[in-house]
Design an enzyme around this catalytic site. Structure first.
Site, PDB file in Angstrom:
ATOM      1  N   ASP A 140       2.104  15.085 -50.193  1.00 11.11           N
ATOM      2  CA  ASP A 140       0.689  14.813 -50.446  1.00 11.11           C
ATOM      3  C   ASP A 140      -0.097  16.110 -50.360  1.00 11.11           C
ATOM      4  OD1 ASP A 140      -1.389  13.125 -51.128  1.00 11.11           O
ATOM      5  OD2 ASP A 140      -1.960  12.774 -49.043  1.00 11.11           O
ATOM      6  N   HIS A 147     -13.642  17.085 -51.327  1.00 13.95           N
ATOM      7  CA  HIS A 147     -13.092  16.288 -50.214  1.00 13.95           C
ATOM      8  C   HIS A 147     -12.799  17.182 -49.008  1.00 13.95           C
ATOM      9  CE1 HIS A 147     -10.621  13.364 -48.055  1.00 13.95           C
ATOM     10  NE2 HIS A 147      -9.608  14.207 -48.060  1.00 13.95           N
ATOM     11  N   GLU A 213      -7.398   6.281 -49.258  1.00 12.01           N
ATOM     12  CA  GLU A 213      -7.667   7.527 -49.987  1.00 12.01           C
ATOM     13  C   GLU A 213      -7.307   7.288 -51.440  1.00 12.01           C
ATOM     14  OE1 GLU A 213      -5.668  10.843 -48.074  1.00 12.01           O
ATOM     15  OE2 GLU A 213      -7.328  11.093 -46.665  1.00 12.01           O
ATOM     16  N   GLN A 254      -5.360  10.128 -36.777  1.00  9.95           N
ATOM     17  CA  GLN A 254      -5.317  11.446 -37.432  1.00  9.95           C
ATOM     18  C   GLN A 254      -6.067  12.500 -36.616  1.00  9.95           C
ATOM     19  OE1 GLN A 254      -6.899  11.287 -41.417  1.00  9.95           O
ATOM     20  NE2 GLN A 254      -6.465  13.436 -41.871  1.00  9.95           N
ATOM     21  N   LYS A 267      -0.570   8.646 -41.423  1.00  6.46           N
ATOM     22  CA  LYS A 267      -0.334   8.479 -42.852  1.00  6.46           C
ATOM     23  C   LYS A 267       0.992   7.795 -43.160  1.00  6.46           C
ATOM     24  CE  LYS A 267      -3.732  11.404 -44.184  1.00  6.46           C
ATOM     25  NZ  LYS A 267      -4.698  11.184 -45.261  1.00  6.46           N
TER      26      LYS A 267
HETATM   27 MN    MN Z   1      -3.945  11.924 -48.837  1.00  9.35          MN
END
Ligand code: MN
Length: 437
Positions: A140, A147, A213, A254, A267
């Site tokens: 990722d 962002h 996301e 996170q 994640k």
């Molecule tokens: Mn992501």
């Protein structure tokens, strides 16, 4: 050579000719499916056209791929696109041309064969999808500077929002392939370790700040040998297509775990992709040139140049709460943006990822990172959209959302539109949140 993007092509599948349809004959996205009412049936590769699926495994067995490079090898008769991907770009293009012919309104071969059509054309609402390919590795990235800037402001309010490396390399982390799911699979709220700012000790419990996301997933078709690099100008030979990707994120987990090695349990509990892989061939008319740069931005090192193409894919996120579903209220849009607002391209991700000699394999997935643009409405996750809960989203039931609640369904859609070309749609990427267990 057949121009499979020609807007004048139409299909004998009449729903495919409706201008609002996601799957016109110019699209031809691949997926893996079986009939929902026949669970013993094998999973196989098909292509979406209008409101139907063409069973490519069945079409091959009926001899419809004679005189093509895959004549001797039914690459569609397995539960993944990986066999087709291994064939490489010239074969992908030849197969696409053949499928386009088979579905063309002016070609009799399938149009005038009712008994064969009955065997290999199946309504989309009668099938179920599984993962379109076996993903061995998933990475990722973090390619939207909008962002990254927003998140940097929230997570590190005292420093520069962008870290010094950001505009020199596409930042990424190695993700988890085993928990990738296809659209429709429910998402269990994760448990995890978090620590409140004013607490001395962390605690373990259900995630309280669950987020989505909005991302594009780049699907690698041709890999590279270990110890070799993918030169950036060869990116088209390696990129098979794209899917919508929802990289579900546990923000409270996170925040506590991510330094110094990046996201981990925040994640790894689930990432969802859309079931139909839209090919690079179908997307070529929507290439939008290299991403915009301002004069202050540093020059890319040579291995990241030329940057390749960004793509003008419109992407939106909708939410439907359990209450909305019970009251028959349609999902509401919470954001809309474009993939062309990203700072880094897929070509740069491929070149950077393999610059060490790291090998890619057919079916590998590269996430773009959250797709956020400059406008507030184009922010691709709730963390940014609600500014960490400071500006909650109002739902039509009177409920409000800072982050996701149990029973919420998140729906992502994507499509390309341009004068002179047919709309190319990605279908849907959706998932409903289940309570933690
Ligand atoms: Mn992501």
């Amino acid at each position: 050579m057949r121009n499979t993007n020609d807007s004048k092509l139409s299909s004998w599948v009449s729903a495919a000719n409706d201008p609002s349809c996601d799957f016109p004959i110019q699209n031809l996205p691949y997926g893996v499916f079986r009939r929902g009412d026949m669970p013993g049936e094998p999973w196989r590769v098909g292509v979406a056209i209008g409101d139907q699926v063409l069973d490519l495994a069945g079409a091959h067995m009926s001899g419809l791929f004679k005189s093509t490079p895959i004549e001797e090898h039914n690459v569609f008769a397995i539960a993944g696109l990986n066999s087709l991907m291994m064939q490489g770009r010239p074969v992908w293009t030849a197969v696409r041309e053949r499928i386009s012919e088979l579905l063309d309104a002016s070609k009799p071969i399938l149009r005038d064969n009712a008994s064969l059509r009955k065997k290999i054309m199946i309504p989309l609402d009668e099938i179920e999808n599984m993962m379109p390919m076996a993903v061995l590795d998933y990475t990722d990235f973090y390619a939207s500077a909008h962002h990254a800037t927003n998140v940097g402001k929230m997570f590190r309010p005292d420093g520069d929002p962008l870290l010094p490396n950001y505009k020199h390399l596409p930042v990424g982390y190695h993700g988890r392939a085993s928990s990738l799911c296809v659209s429709g699979v429910p998402v269990r709220r994760p448990m995890g370790q978090t620590k409140a700012d004013d607490a001395d000790m962390p605690t373990f419990g259900p995630c309280r700040l669950l987020d989505y996301e909005l991302e594009m997933g780049y699907v690698v078709g041709s890999g590279n040998e270990l110890g070799t690099r993918v030169s950036i100008d060869k990116w088209r030979d390696h990129l098979f297509g794209m899917v919508i990707l929802n990289d579900w994120s546990a923000r409270d987990i996170q925040k506590w775990e991510y330094q110094p090695l990046g996201p981990f349990n925040a994640k790894n509990f689930c990432s969802t992709i859309s079931p139909w892989v839209v090919t690079l061939d179908a997307l070529t008319p929507f290439a939008a040139g290299p991403p915009a740069r301002s004069p202050e931005d540093p020059k890319n090192l040579d291995y990241l140049n030329p940057p390749g193409e960004s793509f003008d894919v419109t992407l939106e996120v909708l939410i439907q709460s359990k209450q909305m579903e019970e009251k028959d209220m349609a999902p509401v849009r919470v954001s809309i943006g474009s993939l062309k607002d990203m700072y880094w391209t897929c070509a740069q991700m491929l070149a950077h990822h393999t610059s060490t000699g790291c090998n890619m394999r057919p079916g590998d997935l590269l996430g773009s990172g959250t797709v956020s643009g400059p406008a507030e409405e184009s922010r691709g996750c709730l963390l940014e959209r609600t500014w960490r809960g400071a500006n909650p989203i109002q739902l039509p039931t009177g409920e409000e959302r800072k982050f996701l609640a149990d029973g919420d369904t998140v729906i992502m859609r994507g499509w390309c539109e341009r004068d002179g070309f047919r709309k190319i749609g990605f279908g849907e990427c959706s998932g409903e949140i289940l309570a933690a267990e």
